[in-house]
Design a protein around this motif. Sequence first.
Motif, PDB file in Angstrom:
ATOM      1  N   LYS A  78       0.838  -1.206   0.000  1.00  0.00           N
ATOM      2  CA  LYS A  78       0.000   0.000   0.000  1.00  0.00           C
ATOM      3  C   LYS A  78       0.876   1.261   0.000  1.00  0.00           C
ATOM      4  N   LYS A  79       1.900   1.247   0.839  1.00  0.00           N
ATOM      5  CA  LYS A  79       2.786   2.404   0.919  1.00  0.00           C
ATOM      6  C   LYS A  79       3.584   2.584  -0.371  1.00  0.00           C
ATOM      7  N   LEU A  80       3.941   1.451  -1.008  1.00  0.00           N
ATOM      8  CA  LEU A  80       4.659   1.525  -2.276  1.00  0.00           C
ATOM      9  C   LEU A  80       3.778   2.157  -3.355  1.00  0.00           C
ATOM     10  N   CYS A  81       2.502   1.781  -3.365  1.00  0.00           N
ATOM     11  CA  CYS A  81       1.553   2.387  -4.321  1.00  0.00           C
ATOM     12  C   CYS A  81       1.464   3.897  -4.112  1.00  0.00           C
ATOM     13  N   GLU A  82       1.326   4.305  -2.843  1.00  0.00           N
ATOM     14  CA  GLU A  82       1.231   5.731  -2.527  1.00  0.00           C
ATOM     15  C   GLU A  82       2.503   6.464  -2.967  1.00  0.00           C
ATOM     16  N   GLY A  83       3.647   5.811  -2.722  1.00  0.00           N
ATOM     17  CA  GLY A  83       4.923   6.422  -3.116  1.00  0.00           C
ATOM     18  C   GLY A  83       5.036   6.576  -4.628  1.00  0.00           C
ATOM     19  N   ILE A  84       4.564   5.594  -5.366  1.00  0.00           N
ATOM     20  CA  ILE A  84       4.636   5.654  -6.830  1.00  0.00           C
ATOM     21  C   ILE A  84       3.776   6.795  -7.366  1.00  0.00           C
ATOM     22  N   PHE A  85       2.588   6.985  -6.805  1.00  0.00           N
ATOM     23  CA  PHE A  85       1.729   8.086  -7.253  1.00  0.00           C
ATOM     24  C   PHE A  85       2.396   9.443  -6.997  1.00  0.00           C
ATOM     25  N   LYS A  86       3.128   9.541  -5.881  1.00  0.00           N
ATOM     26  CA  LYS A  86       3.838  10.800  -5.585  1.00  0.00           C
ATOM     27  C   LYS A  86       4.960  11.040  -6.591  1.00  0.00           C
ATOM     28  N   VAL A  87       5.604   9.964  -7.033  1.00  0.00           N
ATOM     29  CA  VAL A  87       6.663  10.103  -8.036  1.00  0.00           C
ATOM     30  C   VAL A  87       6.078  10.513  -9.383  1.00  0.00           C
ATOM     31  N   ARG A  97       0.729  -1.405 -12.072  1.00  0.00           N
ATOM     32  CA  ARG A  97      -0.172  -2.375 -12.703  1.00  0.00           C
ATOM     33  C   ARG A  97      -0.104  -3.721 -11.990  1.00  0.00           C
ATOM     34  N   ILE A  98       1.102  -4.143 -11.617  1.00  0.00           N
ATOM     35  CA  ILE A  98       1.257  -5.416 -10.904  1.00  0.00           C
ATOM     36  C   ILE A  98       0.592  -5.343  -9.530  1.00  0.00           C
ATOM     37  N   LEU A  99       0.823  -4.262  -8.811  1.00  0.00           N
ATOM     38  CA  LEU A  99       0.257  -4.116  -7.463  1.00  0.00           C
ATOM     39  C   LEU A  99      -1.258  -3.980  -7.504  1.00  0.00           C
ATOM     40  N   SER A 100      -1.797  -3.433  -8.599  1.00  0.00           N
ATOM     41  CA  SER A 100      -3.245  -3.228  -8.691  1.00  0.00           C
ATOM     42  C   SER A 100      -4.016  -4.530  -8.883  1.00  0.00           C
ATOM     43  N   ARG A 101      -3.309  -5.642  -9.027  1.00  0.00           N
ATOM     44  CA  ARG A 101      -3.970  -6.945  -9.071  1.00  0.00           C
ATOM     45  C   ARG A 101      -4.494  -7.350  -7.698  1.00  0.00           C
ATOM     46  N   ASP A 102      -3.998  -6.703  -6.658  1.00  0.00           N
ATOM     47  CA  ASP A 102      -4.398  -7.000  -5.275  1.00  0.00           C
ATOM     48  C   ASP A 102      -5.495  -6.018  -4.853  1.00  0.00           C
ATOM     49  N   LYS A 103      -6.726  -6.500  -4.685  1.00  0.00           N
ATOM     50  CA  LYS A 103      -7.854  -5.631  -4.366  1.00  0.00           C
ATOM     51  C   LYS A 103      -7.648  -4.890  -3.049  1.00  0.00           C
ATOM     52  N   LYS A 104      -7.059  -5.553  -2.067  1.00  0.00           N
ATOM     53  CA  LYS A 104      -6.897  -4.920  -0.742  1.00  0.00           C
ATOM     54  C   LYS A 104      -5.950  -3.733  -0.792  1.00  0.00           C
ATOM     55  N   VAL A 105      -4.974  -3.787  -1.657  1.00  0.00           N
ATOM     56  CA  VAL A 105      -4.008  -2.692  -1.778  1.00  0.00           C
ATOM     57  C   VAL A 105      -4.669  -1.447  -2.362  1.00  0.00           C
ATOM     58  N   LEU A 106      -5.675  -1.649  -3.197  1.00  0.00           N
ATOM     59  CA  LEU A 106      -6.288  -0.533  -3.915  1.00  0.00           C
ATOM     60  C   LEU A 106      -7.166   0.350  -3.047  1.00  0.00           C
TER      61      LEU A 106
END
Length: 560
Positions: free
Chosen positions: A44-53, A71-80
């Motif tokens: 989850k934190k990695l996703c947030e960090g990527i959006f900031k980049v 795209r790979i991380l978005s396969r996990d519903k809980k992370v989204l």
Amino acid sequence: MDEERALYIVRAGEAGAIERVLRDYSDKHRATFKFESTDEDKRKKLCEGIFKVLVKDIPTTCQVSCLEVLRILSRDKKVLVPVTTKENMQILLRLAKLNESDDSLEKVSEFPVIVESLKCLCNIVFNSQMAQQLSLELNLAAKLCNLLRKCKDRKFINDIKCFDLRLLFLLSLLHTDIRSQLRYELQGLQLLTQILESAFSIKWTDEYESAIDHNGPPLSPQETDCAIEALKALFNVTVDSWKVHKESDSHQFRVMAAVLRHCLLIVGPTEDKTEELHSNAVNLLSNVPVSCLDVLICPLTHEETAQEATTLDELPSDKTAEKETVLKNNTMVYNGMNMEAIHVLLSFMEKRIDKGSSYREGLTPVLSLLTECSRAHRNIRKFLKDQVLPPLRDVTNRPEVGSTVRNKLVRLMTHVDLGVKQIAAEFLFVLCKERVDSLLKYTGYGNAAGLLAARGLLAGGRGDNWYSEDEDTDTEEYKNAKPNINLITGHLEEPMPNPIDEMTEEQKEYEAMKLVNMLDKLSREELLKPMGLKPDGTITPLEEALNQYSVIEETSSDTD
């Protein structure tokens, strides 16, 4: 461990380091679809960090690496759940060139970013209900149509078109309101039809006729994928389009049916891709109003008519039944009409039967389509009757035994799946102009009993629809065998000796009473229930049927 290292670099590193670590992460997890729950918070934190980049001014290659990991991380519903916000969705829309301010697609270097952004949006919209709601709020469907218009005639950006169409398909699948918006407000029917025209490189020779090059190359994999996604999106847009209310609608559906006819007559890069392409075309044709399906067949040109006449003259004079259907220069001709598309549909149906599985999903759409076409269009029905139920010659085998299309369909009439056996029986019934005697000739009473009981036709007669009165012609072989054909099994049987011929009258009476007692016992124990036919031809318990006939007789007597 991978998430920790990637998160550290994303938070503190420069663009080059971020690109390298995310590329390594992407290469390692490219085929990962299930994730460990222990690392969920880190992802989850990695996703947030990527959006900031992604909001920063970074090189295109770094953007692509960020989007690949997202795209790979978005396969996990809980992370989204925590990262699916309006702001983050807008970041992806901007990168995918879906903002209205982006007027053109000129920078080829940006294409990988657009494609990866669309892939991310596909995953996020599919896996997140919040993203689906935000799609409505951000009017994503309109933005996708706008992007399609920018690239509909540009073949070198097929990947962009393909994932744009896939996202449009997902939106129209998940939100019924978007289907209506696409159909009427965004002119989606016309737009998606034009996308198909572009993918197939169609050249029109008449209002609803296209030029077919049978010796041309197959579709490329990219064109095939684009066409399949467009067909799926069109299916959702037209799913409630059985009734045509305006002449303009009728014209547009005829254009679409003509494009689908072209689709059926071309091939993809592989046999599997061709079948997938044709399968989606069949599904979409099922949504086209049946009155518009007349464009699936077309009159021959003057040259083709001359060729057909030559071919007919070359056939032996005793082949009168076969002379109506000829194959000339790869063109299936019947009664002066080009039947190529219908023949492809028939072959497609037979392949689906031969697969022996998934009949409800794979077979019923094409069977239903052929049934409706046959019911509404005389030439199609007569051609299919000629192909499926040719004049009977050999009746020594049961109708369900053999390898012809007729044999295969008759076997389906007793299939365990109710929907499959109903549509198979209905198809044959329509080919027989809904005449019970004609159906029984080709199937036997035993195979047809289910359909006849459901239609209230066990006593004979015909269905409710009107058909032309041209009569079937029986072959001499069938006429000679007819007296000895078993009506139940539908095949020729040698006369069997009557077992009661050598019995005395007392023995006959004894056997008759024995049978009566056995039936009475089965009836009292409710193992067997005597049934009868009501005046309308449907089955009912015998007592009820007798009572109804008594009431009719009393009413008739009172009238006299």
